[in-house]
Design a protein around this motif. Structure first.
Motif, PDB file in Angstrom:
ATOM      1  N   ASP A  67       5.358  -5.737   7.399  1.00 61.23           N
ATOM      2  CA  ASP A  67       5.004  -5.536   5.995  1.00 61.23           C
ATOM      3  C   ASP A  67       6.222  -5.804   5.118  1.00 61.23           C
ATOM      4  O   ASP A  67       7.321  -5.317   5.380  1.00 61.23           O
ATOM      5  CB  ASP A  67       4.522  -4.096   5.810  1.00 61.23           C
ATOM      6  N   GLY A  68       6.000  -6.609   4.066  1.00 58.22           N
ATOM      7  CA  GLY A  68       7.064  -6.891   3.116  1.00 58.22           C
ATOM      8  C   GLY A  68       7.938  -8.074   3.471  1.00 58.22           C
ATOM      9  O   GLY A  68       8.876  -8.383   2.719  1.00 58.22           O
ATOM     10  N   THR A  69       7.642  -8.755   4.568  1.00 59.85           N
ATOM     11  CA  THR A  69       8.454  -9.910   4.956  1.00 59.85           C
ATOM     12  C   THR A  69       8.415 -10.975   3.863  1.00 59.85           C
ATOM     13  O   THR A  69       7.340 -11.366   3.394  1.00 59.85           O
ATOM     14  CB  THR A  69       7.943 -10.520   6.277  1.00 59.85           C
ATOM     15  N   GLU A  70       9.587 -11.444   3.458  1.00 58.96           N
ATOM     16  CA  GLU A  70       9.700 -12.522   2.470  1.00 58.96           C
ATOM     17  C   GLU A  70       9.746 -13.861   3.197  1.00 58.96           C
ATOM     18  O   GLU A  70      10.502 -14.034   4.156  1.00 58.96           O
ATOM     19  CB  GLU A  70      10.964 -12.345   1.630  1.00 58.96           C
TER      20      GLU A  70
ATOM     21  N   ALA B  71       4.543 -11.173   2.573  1.00 61.41           N
ATOM     22  CA  ALA B  71       3.457 -10.702   3.428  1.00 61.41           C
ATOM     23  C   ALA B  71       3.261  -9.208   3.177  1.00 61.41           C
ATOM     24  O   ALA B  71       4.202  -8.425   3.333  1.00 61.41           O
ATOM     25  CB  ALA B  71       3.787 -10.960   4.889  1.00 61.41           C
ATOM     26  N   ILE B  72       2.061  -8.816   2.788  1.00 64.10           N
ATOM     27  CA  ILE B  72       1.774  -7.420   2.451  1.00 64.10           C
ATOM     28  C   ILE B  72       0.705  -6.903   3.408  1.00 64.10           C
ATOM     29  O   ILE B  72      -0.382  -7.490   3.534  1.00 64.10           O
ATOM     30  CB  ILE B  72       1.290  -7.288   0.999  1.00 64.10           C
ATOM     31  N   HIS B  73       0.993  -5.812   4.092  1.00 67.08           N
ATOM     32  CA  HIS B  73       0.070  -5.208   5.044  1.00 67.08           C
ATOM     33  C   HIS B  73      -1.080  -4.553   4.296  1.00 67.08           C
ATOM     34  O   HIS B  73      -0.864  -3.676   3.450  1.00 67.08           O
ATOM     35  CB  HIS B  73       0.830  -4.171   5.874  1.00 67.08           C
ATOM     36  N   THR B  74      -2.292  -4.992   4.581  1.00 62.97           N
ATOM     37  CA  THR B  74      -3.488  -4.480   3.910  1.00 62.97           C
ATOM     38  C   THR B  74      -4.537  -4.099   4.958  1.00 62.97           C
ATOM     39  O   THR B  74      -5.545  -4.778   5.124  1.00 62.97           O
ATOM     40  CB  THR B  74      -4.063  -5.523   2.930  1.00 62.97           C
TER      41      THR B  74
END
Length: 370
Positions: free
Chosen positions: A184-187, A197-200
């Motif tokens: 989560d949060g990988t640029e 990338a946002i974990h949803t």
């Protein structure tokens, strides 16, 4: 793990409205500007005609967000589309996959075997790939245990009876691991843009969306769909609290600047926030409906699923195809668990492992946000 979605309850449209509604699936490449192109790839499902693959181009190559299902005609369509864009499959450097459902993931696996590209997938999908390979090898014990808890082994019998008449069950080889697990949060530096990338979680436990804040774009996968609601928690590694997670993931989208919605199924929309508000309202309405059908005493998931209506045509559960009955049962389970979290229902488990739900005396009969 083929891709399932559940149409929202509502009134059916006219024939022309229905034709317009599906136009996104049958058209050609759509140029969205800034080197982004939408490519609809065909699917073999009656209720879901295509999946959108997004090609990100610059002078040096191409990356894809999602990849489609490993079908010969889908691969041919992707090859033709890339050729129209002056590229070929060998030019694809990366497949950034939103989640591990068959219609998003498996063509990437097949193309990688041909030496084309590297696959990235959310780290939260690891359990699903392990469980999918077990199913691919014929181990359905976890699946049957889930249906048993729901009081829905009858659905398993129906599915077994029609086995072989539908698409072949995906084999374990379709669920190879990616080259890279994304946290989560990988640029990501993707061609000429930056994506986060946002974990949803919700649709699956490891679902990702890819957000380009500078350009105001959200590559939403199945998290936010314009015309249908994604199934919640339909995954090999089942998550009891999938709807709780999904509602939280929807609210997370409202914390981001509003963006253009680039969904996996359906046409591109101008506002993500508008659709998120609609989806949140839909699930609150569904929670209310389920509370209203609860009978005195205790009810199984399967009994509750049969008491509510399904699809925009307000169909009875008994009139749904067996796969849709499976999805409807899982949807009902996810909603019941949220009502338990809110204190409006209590869950008890019988000696045989079947979950039963009952209304909590004195609790409000109208659901409220968690």
């Amino acid at each position: 793990m083929s891709h399932p979605v559940v149409p929202e309850p509502g009134l059916p449209g006219t024939g022309q409205q229905e034709t317009d509604r599906h136009a996104w699936a049958t058209g050609g490449i759509e140029d969205l500007g800034g080197g982004v192109h939408r490519i609809p790839l065909p699917l073999p499902m009656a209720g879901l005609k295509a999946v959108n693959v997004y090609a990100l181009l610059d002078d040096h190559g191409v990356d894809l967000i999602d990849a489609g299902m490993a079908l010969t005609y889908a691969r041919d369509r992707l090859t033709d589309a890339l050729k129209e864009l002056g590229r070929e499959p060998g030019d694809v450097a990366n497949y950034f996959i939103t989640h591990a459902h068959r219609d998003h993931y498996t063509l990437a696996v097949e193309l990688r075997r041909s030496g084309f590209g590297s696959i990235s997938l959310g780290a939260g999908e690891q359990a699903n790939l392990v469980a999918a390979r077990e199913l691919g090898h014929g181990d359905a014990s976890g699946f049957l245990a889930d249906l048993g808890r729901m009081g829905a082994l009858e659905v398993a019998v129906k599915l077994s009876a029609q086995s072989g008449r539908d698409n072949d069950r995906p084999g374990a080889q379709e669920w190879e691991d990616p080259d890279r697990w994304l946290a989560d949060g990988t640029e990501l530096d993707v061609r000429s843009m930056k994506l986060r990338a946002i974990h949803t979680p919700g649709h699956t436990r490891g679902h990702l969306v890819y957000h380009n804040e500078a350009a105001g774009l959200l590559f939403a996968g199945d998290h936010v769909l314009p015309h249908i609601t994604p199934t919640i928690g339909f995954e090999p590694a089942r998550n009891r609290l999938a709807l709780r997670d999904y509602i939280g993931s929807l609210r997370l989208m409202l914390e981001l600047p509003d963006s253009r919605l680039l969904p996996a199924h359906g046409p591109v929309q101008d506002s993500t926030h508008k659709r998120v508000h609609e989806l949140l309202a839909h699930h609150e309405q569904r929670l209310d409906e389920i509370l209203r059908v609860m009978q005195p005493g205790r009810s199984t998931v399967y009994e509750v699923a049969q008491a509510v209506k399904w699809t925009r045509r307000q169909q009875r559960f008994a009139d749904l195809e067996v796969v849709s009955q499976l999805l409807a049962t899982g949807e009902t389970a996810a909603h019941l668990e949220v009502l338990v979290l809110r204190g409006q229902l209590a869950r008890h488990t019988d000696e045989d492992g079947t979950d039963r739900y009952e209304v909590v005396t004195g609790a409000s009969t109208r659901s409220a946000p968690a």
